[in-house]
Scaffold this active site. Structure first.
Site, PDB file in Angstrom:
ATOM      1  N   ARG A 111      -1.996  -6.149  -8.280  1.00  0.00           N
ATOM      2  CA  ARG A 111      -0.875  -7.050  -8.001  1.00  0.00           C
ATOM      3  C   ARG A 111      -0.731  -8.111  -9.074  1.00  0.00           C
ATOM      4  O   ARG A 111       0.343  -8.404  -9.545  1.00  0.00           O
ATOM      5  CB  ARG A 111      -1.065  -7.738  -6.643  1.00  0.00           C
ATOM      6  CG  ARG A 111      -0.839  -6.829  -5.474  1.00  0.00           C
ATOM      7  CD  ARG A 111      -1.312  -7.465  -4.215  1.00  0.00           C
ATOM      8  NE  ARG A 111      -2.740  -7.734  -4.314  1.00  0.00           N
ATOM      9  CZ  ARG A 111      -3.536  -7.993  -3.284  1.00  0.00           C
ATOM     10  NH1 ARG A 111      -3.042  -8.051  -2.072  1.00  0.00           N
ATOM     11  NH2 ARG A 111      -4.812  -8.201  -3.466  1.00  0.00           N
TER      12      ARG A 111
ATOM     13  N   SER B  49      -2.905  -7.556   3.071  1.00  0.00           N
ATOM     14  CA  SER B  49      -3.180  -7.398   4.503  1.00  0.00           C
ATOM     15  C   SER B  49      -3.533  -8.761   5.115  1.00  0.00           C
ATOM     16  O   SER B  49      -3.142  -9.058   6.242  1.00  0.00           O
ATOM     17  CB  SER B  49      -4.346  -6.436   4.721  1.00  0.00           C
ATOM     18  OG  SER B  49      -3.988  -5.147   4.296  1.00  0.00           O
TER      19      SER B  49
ATOM     20  N   HIS C 235       0.843  -1.205   0.000  1.00  0.00           N
ATOM     21  CA  HIS C 235       0.000   0.000   0.000  1.00  0.00           C
ATOM     22  C   HIS C 235       0.877   1.255   0.000  1.00  0.00           C
ATOM     23  O   HIS C 235       0.631   2.204  -0.752  1.00  0.00           O
ATOM     24  CB  HIS C 235      -0.862   0.068   1.268  1.00  0.00           C
ATOM     25  CG  HIS C 235      -1.897  -1.007   1.397  1.00  0.00           C
ATOM     26  ND1 HIS C 235      -2.059  -1.745   2.551  1.00  0.00           N
ATOM     27  CD2 HIS C 235      -2.825  -1.462   0.528  1.00  0.00           C
ATOM     28  CE1 HIS C 235      -3.058  -2.594   2.385  1.00  0.00           C
ATOM     29  NE2 HIS C 235      -3.530  -2.456   1.173  1.00  0.00           N
TER      30      HIS C 235
ATOM     31  N   LYS D 119     -16.637  -7.022   5.758  1.00  0.00           N
ATOM     32  CA  LYS D 119     -15.547  -7.761   6.405  1.00  0.00           C
ATOM     33  C   LYS D 119     -15.448  -7.330   7.870  1.00  0.00           C
ATOM     34  O   LYS D 119     -15.586  -6.150   8.179  1.00  0.00           O
ATOM     35  CB  LYS D 119     -14.201  -7.435   5.743  1.00  0.00           C
ATOM     36  CG  LYS D 119     -14.106  -7.774   4.281  1.00  0.00           C
ATOM     37  CD  LYS D 119     -12.709  -7.380   3.769  1.00  0.00           C
ATOM     38  CE  LYS D 119     -12.646  -7.265   2.260  1.00  0.00           C
ATOM     39  NZ  LYS D 119     -11.436  -6.584   1.791  1.00  0.00           N
TER      40      LYS D 119
HETATM   41  O1  PNS Z   1      -8.996  -2.855   0.416  1.00  0.00           O
HETATM   42  P1  PNS Z   1     -10.288  -3.348  -0.168  1.00  0.00           P
HETATM   43  O2  PNS Z   1     -11.108  -4.041   0.908  1.00  0.00           O
HETATM   44  O3  PNS Z   1     -10.086  -4.186  -1.382  1.00  0.00           O
HETATM   45  O4  PNS Z   1     -11.120  -2.038  -0.630  1.00  0.00           O
HETATM   46  C1  PNS Z   1     -12.371  -2.149  -1.251  1.00  0.00           C
HETATM   47  C2  PNS Z   1     -13.034  -0.770  -1.462  1.00  0.00           C
HETATM   48  C3  PNS Z   1     -13.118   0.025  -0.167  1.00  0.00           C
HETATM   49  C4  PNS Z   1     -12.236   0.006  -2.466  1.00  0.00           C
HETATM   50  C5  PNS Z   1     -14.455  -1.053  -2.017  1.00  0.00           C
HETATM   51  O5  PNS Z   1     -15.079  -2.020  -1.215  1.00  0.00           O
HETATM   52  C6  PNS Z   1     -15.364   0.177  -2.102  1.00  0.00           C
HETATM   53  O6  PNS Z   1     -15.144   1.066  -2.886  1.00  0.00           O
HETATM   54  N1  PNS Z   1     -16.431   0.185  -1.280  1.00  0.00           N
HETATM   55  C7  PNS Z   1     -17.402   1.261  -1.202  1.00  0.00           C
HETATM   56  C8  PNS Z   1     -18.747   0.881  -1.843  1.00  0.00           C
HETATM   57  C9  PNS Z   1     -18.707   1.127  -3.343  1.00  0.00           C
HETATM   58  O7  PNS Z   1     -18.672   2.237  -3.800  1.00  0.00           O
HETATM   59  N2  PNS Z   1     -18.645   0.015  -4.152  1.00  0.00           N
HETATM   60  C10 PNS Z   1     -18.471   0.057  -5.587  1.00  0.00           C
HETATM   61  C11 PNS Z   1     -19.734   0.272  -6.360  1.00  0.00           C
HETATM   62  S1  PNS Z   1     -20.981  -0.942  -6.051  1.00  0.00           S
END
Ligand code: PNS
Length: 160
Positions: free
Chosen positions: A90, A128, A17, A41
């Site tokens: 990645r 993570s 990150h 989660k």
């Molecule tokens: O580190 P992560 O858990 O892969 O991050 C995921 C994240 C936070 C980028 C994603 O879950 C997110 O954007 N969530 C907010 C809800 C949203 O806008 N979802 C996409 C459209 S449905």
């Protein structure tokens, strides 16, 4: 002002990150690292702990702001007057899900672009969840998370 948002769970922040943060920060006037508040989660670290860790490891970069968000990512970008979502890729295994997300975000907000940055190869295996797994067995986190967080992360996760 060009503002980008790098969203995620950061549970906890890894060197992968941090690599993306440092490289992306250089490309924008402001990079907001946004920690998702209400995720399906069950997190290991609280939002406040995750933000505090992010703040400490990015203290040397004045253009980086640490924040939290809830709800739709694109709504948060509009609120921050940001036009770009930064994501780290990645491997091909990340691509399918990220591609789907990027298309959905584009449909919701055509004015917002998703910018994929390729993770440095030395961090391509890192996540993570792998860090949490390793820490739960008291494995060394050297080189995987920022040095000043190594002990703190291990102590929080390892319960002999
Ligand atoms: O580190 P992560 O858990 O892969 O991050 C995921 C994240 C936070 C980028 C994603 O879950 C997110 O954007 N969530 C907010 C809800 C949203 O806008 N979802 C996409 C459209 S449905």
């Amino acid at each position: 002002m060009r503002i980008a948002v790098y969203p995620g769970s950061f549970d906890p922040v890894t060197n992968g990150h941090l690599d993306i943060i440092i490289r992306a920060a250089d490309k924008f006037d402001k990079l907001v690292v946004a920690v998702l508040r209400n995720s399906a989660k069950q997190p290991t670290f609280t939002v406040e702990e995750r933000m505090d860790m992010l703040r400490r490891v990015t203290a040397a970069y004045p253009q980086v702001e640490i924040d939290t968000f809830d709800g739709l990512l694109v709504d948060y970008l509009h609120h921050k007057q940001a036009g770009i979502i930064v994501k780290g890729l990645r491997a091909m295994s990340d691509f399918e899900y990220e591609f789907q997300m990027a298309l959905m975000n584009k449909k919701l907000a055509p004015d917002i672009e998703t910018l994929f940055m390729v993770t440095s190869d030395k961090y391509s295996f890192l996540s993570s969840s792998i860090v949490r797994e390793l820490a739960s067995y008291n494995g060394s986190l050297e080189g995987l998370v920022p040095e000043l967080l190594e002990d703190e992360i291990r102590r929080k996760i390892y319960h002999p």
